[in-house]
Write a protein that holds these residues in place. Structure first.
Motif: not given
Length: 517
Positions: A321-328, A352-354, A375-382
């Motif tokens: 969620r939140d453009g990859g800034a929040r996961i789970g 989906d991100i990986v 979003t992909v890059e932000a989620a990987l970082g998170t």
């Protein structure tokens, strides 16, 4: 050849090992009755490998049956909870701090009697045998079929619990008994809780072990089978029928043991990434570091031998969620092959991100082409930050250690971690839990308070080591393979006589001759 099986909430993993070599491995959905899921996994690995059932020497099974029963409050028996300790323990009656719904399911049948011992074996009061006979008759009248007996300092001297068991068996023929000195450690309320919890599983444990036997028999496997317990060692089926609580948390333990074997190192951090959570723990000499605090199971404090594991809400099905800034921490769970975008669903998950990042080939990559690169890059970082912080929290020093990635979701970590000296992704890491079950050894333990006054420390330690080793051999270990894995000494300043709590753990390889018997 050995077969290792690990029954998880989502998947049942199975593996055939020839020595250390993986001959075949598979993941199969866990079924509600469990035994059909095990049968399906067995059929797959035996079919894929072409190994005849007669070539299998032993089968090791890790299961979540009993933990789930307590957490879900299902298939539990009402229990007579008998405490021997008056007048010393009147202040906090049995099951005082239990969740109300669980205490209601077990019936709140609590009884307190005179008796118990001091830490050095002196009696607090003689056992009230007449009172126990009255309690036994009340138990019989209520139709209760299982009881837990807890006496003060019974790990030091168990005579009152053993005598109570004799009386209860005479008065209530066929009753299933859980004696606290056989289950928990020193620590009265936690040990009592463990005994009560064990007693409520008496019926389920027999049924589960029977279903395992049936599943193996249906596949033509006549080899002995064992069930892994929460310290990474094995129990024979008859032991599990009597002490089902000792299987609690065997899943994370199996994963960590499997990780140590696959990576070939004994001291490391392990990150086991599943569909919903990641379990992070520390390996010491190839075994998980044990928790030093009371462990909460289904809302009840216990003092089992439990691995020190930190669970975080990151898995292959975790929502982004939140453009990859929040996961789970919520996850699509067992719907992981339906809900994510790559499988035609409508939920953005870490899987989906990986796939969008080109790090995995799962499902249909075209379905995530519209996910923004930011979003992909932000989620990987998170994701990497969550894992790195968890590893850092579990370390006992600032030194960087190797991190071993295992589990079906290990693909989520594709970069180096600042807290790790190296990141290891071993082959067959997706079935590390089944491998951990297959390589499990046999253990023995002593946890007791010794009066050290007038005694030589080394002699007391040697006595404890010898007893722990003897317990391992009695459990089925080959005598010449037994090693002392852990020694813990805690001086107890509040007790007289230089009292010291000593805990020794010994581990050895399974004797196949004993297994065959």
């Amino acid at each position: 050849m050995r077969i290792g099986i690990d029954v998880g909430g989502t998947n049942t993993d199975a593996v055939i090992l020839n020595g250390d070599r993986v001959v075949a491995a598979c993941k199969s959905p866990t079924t509600e009755d469990v035994s059909s899921g095990i049968a399906a996994a067995l059929a797959t690995v035996l079919g894929d490998s072409g190994v005849p059932p007669a070539a299998i020497e032993a089968v090791m099974i890790g299961t979540t049956h009993f933990t789930n029963a307590v957490v879900e409050r299902r298939r539990l028996l009402p229990v007579a909870a008998i405490r021997i300790g008056l007048p010393a323990t009147r202040g906090v009656p049995p099951m005082t701090d239990w969740p109300a719904d669980l205490a209601d399911v077990l019936g709140r049948h609590t009884y307190m009697l005179r008796g118990g011992h001091e830490f050095d074996g002196r009696e607090i009061a003689p056992l009230d045998e007449a009172g126990l006979v009255e309690i036994a008759r009340e138990i019989r009248d209520k139709g209760l079929t299982t009881a837990a007996v807890t006496s003060v300092f019974s790990p030091v001297t168990a005579v009152m619990e053993l005598r109570a068991a004799e009386i209860l068996r005479e008065e209530c023929p066929g009753i299933a008994l859980s004696l606290s000195h056989e289950i928990g450690r020193v620590g009265f309320l936690e040990r009592e809780n463990a005994a009560i919890m064990n007693a409520c599983l008496a019926d389920l444990s027999v049924k589960v072990v029977s279903s395992f036997r049936a599943a193996l028999r249906d596949k033509g496997i006549t080899a002995p089978f064992f069930i892994s317990q929460n310290d990474g060692t094995l129990m024979v089926p008859e032991h599990v029928e009597r002490y089902p609580v000792l299987t609690f948390a065997s899943g994370p333990t199996n994963s960590m043991r499997g990780a140590a074997r696959l990576a070939g190192i004994g001291d490391a951090m392990v990150v086991d990434i599943g569909g919903t959570t990641s379990d992070v723990g520390m390996l010491m000499q190839g075994f998980p570091r044990e928790s030093a605090v009371a462990v909460d199971i289904g809302g009840v404090r216990t003092n089992f031998r439990m691995p020190d594991v930190l669970a975080i809400g990151l898995g292959g099905g975790s929502l982004v969620r939140d453009g990859g800034a929040r996961i789970g921490p919520d996850s699509v769970g067992y719907l992981i092959t339906e809900k994510p975008l790559v499988f035609g669903g409508d939920v953005l998950t870490t899987t989906d991100i990986v796939v969008a990042a080109g790090l995995a080939d799962i499902g249909d990559r075209a379905r995530v082409a519209s996910v923004p690169a930011a979003t992909v890059e932000a989620a990987l970082g998170t994701m990497h930050r969550m894992v790195d912080e968890a590893v850092d929290r579990m370390k006992t020093s600032a030194d960087r250690l190797p991190v071993i990635l295992v589990g079906g979701g290990a693909v989520l970590v594709s970069r180096d971690l600042p807290s790790a000296s190296e990141v290891i992704r071993p082959e067959n890491s997706g079935v590390a839990n089944a491998i951990g079950a297959a390589i499990a050894q046999v253990g023995g333990e002593v946890d007791r308070i010794y009066a050290m006054e007038g005694r030589v420390r080394d002699e007391v330690l040697d006595e404890a080591k010898a007893e722990a080793s003897a317990n391992a051999v009695a459990a089925g270990a080959t005598p010449d393979s037994v090693k002392i894995m852990d020694i813990e000494e805690v001086p107890l300043a509040y007790l007289p006589g230089s009292a010291t709590r000593i805990r020794v753990k010994a581990v050895g390889d399974l004797s196949m001759t004993e297994a065959a018997r």
